[in-house]
Scaffold this motif. Structure first.
Motif, PDB file in Angstrom:
ATOM      1  N   VAL A 103       0.845  -1.193   0.000  1.00 48.06           N
ATOM      2  CA  VAL A 103       0.000   0.000   0.000  1.00 48.06           C
ATOM      3  C   VAL A 103       0.882   1.245   0.000  1.00 48.06           C
ATOM      4  CG1 VAL A 103      -0.189  -0.064   2.525  1.00 48.06           C
ATOM      5  CG2 VAL A 103      -1.887   1.191   1.192  1.00 48.06           C
ATOM      6  N   THR A 104       0.483   2.244  -0.774  1.00 50.64           N
ATOM      7  CA  THR A 104       1.240   3.494  -0.861  1.00 50.64           C
ATOM      8  C   THR A 104       0.379   4.656  -0.384  1.00 50.64           C
ATOM      9  OG1 THR A 104       2.637   2.749  -2.679  1.00 50.64           O
ATOM     10  CG2 THR A 104       2.394   5.125  -2.411  1.00 50.64           C
ATOM     11  N   LEU A 105       0.929   5.449   0.521  1.00 52.30           N
ATOM     12  CA  LEU A 105       0.261   6.641   1.040  1.00 52.30           C
ATOM     13  C   LEU A 105       0.885   7.865   0.372  1.00 52.30           C
ATOM     14  CD1 LEU A 105       0.235   5.729   4.845  1.00 52.30           C
ATOM     15  CD2 LEU A 105      -1.336   5.017   3.036  1.00 52.30           C
ATOM     16  N   ASP A 106       0.035   8.703  -0.187  1.00 53.54           N
ATOM     17  CA  ASP A 106       0.521   9.862  -0.940  1.00 53.54           C
ATOM     18  C   ASP A 106       0.613  11.113  -0.068  1.00 53.54           C
ATOM     19  OD1 ASP A 106      -1.522   8.866  -3.782  1.00 53.54           O
ATOM     20  OD2 ASP A 106       0.506   8.264  -3.211  1.00 53.54           O
ATOM     21  N   CYS A 107       1.606  11.940  -0.380  1.00 51.93           N
ATOM     22  CA  CYS A 107       1.776  13.210   0.316  1.00 51.93           C
ATOM     23  C   CYS A 107       2.317  14.231  -0.675  1.00 51.93           C
ATOM     24  CB  CYS A 107       2.750  13.058   1.475  1.00 51.93           C
ATOM     25  SG  CYS A 107       3.215  14.619   2.286  1.00 51.93           S
ATOM     26  N   VAL A 108       1.643  15.361  -0.775  1.00 53.31           N
ATOM     27  CA  VAL A 108       2.088  16.465  -1.624  1.00 53.31           C
ATOM     28  C   VAL A 108       2.224  17.695  -0.739  1.00 53.31           C
ATOM     29  CG1 VAL A 108       1.485  17.963  -3.551  1.00 53.31           C
ATOM     30  CG2 VAL A 108       0.977  15.524  -3.673  1.00 53.31           C
ATOM     31  N   TYR A 109       3.299  18.444  -0.930  1.00 51.28           N
ATOM     32  CA  TYR A 109       3.539  19.586  -0.050  1.00 51.28           C
ATOM     33  C   TYR A 109       3.765  20.858  -0.859  1.00 51.28           C
ATOM     34  CZ  TYR A 109       8.393  18.733  -1.303  1.00 51.28           C
ATOM     35  OH  TYR A 109       9.555  18.558  -2.011  1.00 51.28           O
ATOM     36  N   GLU A 110       3.581  21.991  -0.199  1.00 49.77           N
ATOM     37  CA  GLU A 110       3.842  23.297  -0.798  1.00 49.77           C
ATOM     38  C   GLU A 110       4.684  24.106   0.177  1.00 49.77           C
ATOM     39  OE1 GLU A 110      -0.727  23.544  -2.481  1.00 49.77           O
ATOM     40  OE2 GLU A 110       0.297  25.409  -1.963  1.00 49.77           O
ATOM     41  N   THR A 111       5.742  24.708  -0.342  1.00 39.96           N
ATOM     42  CA  THR A 111       6.563  25.595   0.461  1.00 39.96           C
ATOM     43  C   THR A 111       7.346  26.512  -0.458  1.00 39.96           C
ATOM     44  OG1 THR A 111       8.352  25.739   2.092  1.00 39.96           O
ATOM     45  CG2 THR A 111       8.418  23.877   0.578  1.00 39.96           C
ATOM     46  N   ARG A 112       7.640  27.709   0.020  1.00 37.44           N
ATOM     47  CA  ARG A 112       8.447  28.638  -0.780  1.00 37.44           C
ATOM     48  C   ARG A 112       9.914  28.577  -0.359  1.00 37.44           C
ATOM     49  NH1 ARG A 112       4.664  33.904  -0.223  1.00 37.44           N
ATOM     50  NH2 ARG A 112       4.473  33.007   1.847  1.00 37.44           N
ATOM     51  N   ASP A 113      10.182  27.858   0.706  1.00 34.09           N
ATOM     52  CA  ASP A 113      11.547  27.786   1.209  1.00 34.09           C
ATOM     53  C   ASP A 113      12.356  26.786   0.382  1.00 34.09           C
ATOM     54  OD1 ASP A 113      12.651  27.847   4.695  1.00 34.09           O
ATOM     55  OD2 ASP A 113      13.552  28.577   2.842  1.00 34.09           O
ATOM     56  N   THR A 114      13.646  26.996   0.315  1.00 34.61           N
ATOM     57  CA  THR A 114      14.500  26.059  -0.424  1.00 34.61           C
ATOM     58  C   THR A 114      15.052  24.983   0.501  1.00 34.61           C
ATOM     59  OG1 THR A 114      16.378  27.534  -0.099  1.00 34.61           O
ATOM     60  CG2 THR A 114      15.162  27.728  -2.187  1.00 34.61           C
ATOM     61  N   THR A 115      15.067  25.281   1.798  1.00 30.01           N
ATOM     62  CA  THR A 115      15.525  24.309   2.786  1.00 30.01           C
ATOM     63  C   THR A 115      14.345  23.947   3.676  1.00 30.01           C
ATOM     64  OG1 THR A 115      17.748  25.264   2.806  1.00 30.01           O
ATOM     65  CG2 THR A 115      17.144  23.816   4.635  1.00 30.01           C
ATOM     66  N   TYR A 116      13.998  22.695   3.675  1.00 27.51           N
ATOM     67  CA  TYR A 116      12.869  22.251   4.478  1.00 27.51           C
ATOM     68  C   TYR A 116      13.044  20.778   4.799  1.00 27.51           C
ATOM     69  CZ  TYR A 116      11.394  20.924  -0.248  1.00 27.51           C
ATOM     70  OH  TYR A 116      11.365  20.424  -1.524  1.00 27.51           O
ATOM     71  N   TYR A 117      12.188  20.296   5.692  1.00 28.34           N
ATOM     72  CA  TYR A 117      12.274  18.919   6.146  1.00 28.34           C
ATOM     73  C   TYR A 117      10.898  18.278   6.093  1.00 28.34           C
ATOM     74  CZ  TYR A 117      16.903  20.236   7.559  1.00 28.34           C
ATOM     75  OH  TYR A 117      18.205  20.670   7.531  1.00 28.34           O
TER      76      TYR A 117
END
Lengths: 117, 118
Positions: free
Chosen positions: B19-33
């Motif tokens: 099973v695969t759980l999807d995650c999409v993110y948005e950020t304007r920063d170039t360094t993130y975690y």
């Protein structure tokens, strides 16, 4: 090695009342963050304490306040409770500020389930 | 503004399926975690993995694997040969590095409730 402990486990309050939730961080951690998790939602950041000061705050009204004690434990206070404040309140701890703190995994407690009637 | 989207509200599979759980993110920063946490019925959020924005190498840990694709802003999580004990709510979260030093603030997705049926 004790993890993050929160008390009480469950709490029922009436609209308009005030509530205090407590948190003891994991051993060796001195930074405490609080999150609110409404039913079926992801946790939302309330605020973070380090060196007994609020360091960062999320989008929550002033009815939400906190405190950190010299032993690093923390309290979350909510005044004038609303029905919408019913949620699971999670406390998380982490090591103090370093260059890499922002990628350190938070250690969470089991939470306090607050019901406002 | 930061945002994390987990489009799958609930997934139900039979034991031993992948099973695969999807995650999409948005950020304007170039360094993130990016992080994945698991929340069993006890309520405690259990840390699974973190990945920084400069490390797109995929990772496998036992039955768990993660696929980070910066080009599509996705950080998906796969469980191979699922087991009933994997049943929980899984959260994807984002932390930016640009804030006050040490003042980590996680932005969580809404979570995916995973049920593994025997």
């Amino acid at each position: 090695d004790a993890g993050v402990t929160q008390s009480p486990t469950h709490l029922i309050k009436t609209r308009g009342q005030q509530v205090t939730l407590r948190c003891s961080p994991k051993s060796g951690h001195d930074t405490v963050s609080w999150y609110q998790q409404a039913l079926g939602q992801g946790p939302q950041f309330i605020f973070q304490y380090y060196e007994e000061e609020e360091r960062q705050r999320g989008n929550f009204p002033d009815r939400f306040s906190g405190h950190q004690f010299p032993n690093y434990s923390s309290e979350l206070n909510v005044n004038a409770l609303l029905l919408g404040d019913s949620a699971l309140y999670l406390c998380a701890s982490s090591p103090g500020p370093t260059e890499l703190s922002y990628n350190s995994p938070l250690h969470f407690g089991n939470g306090t389930r607050l019901t406002v009637t | 503004a930061q945002k994390v989207t987990q489009a799958q509200t609930e997934i139900s599979v039979v034991e031993k399926e992948d099973v695969t759980l999807d995650c999409v993110y948005e950020t304007r920063d170039t360094t993130y975690y990016l992080f994945w946490y698991k929340q069993p019925p006890s309520g405690e959020l259990v840390f699974l993995i973190r990945r920084n924005s400069f490390d797109e190498q995929n990772e496998i840990s036992g039955r768990y694997s993660w696929n980070f694709q910066k080009s599509t802003s996705s950080f998906n999580f796969t469980i191979t040969a699922s087991q009933v004990v994997d049943s929980a709510v899984y959260f994807c979260a984002l932390s930016e590095a640009g804030g006050l030093r040490g003042a980590q603030k996680l932005v969580f997705g809404q979570g995916t409730r995973l049920t593994i049926n025997p």
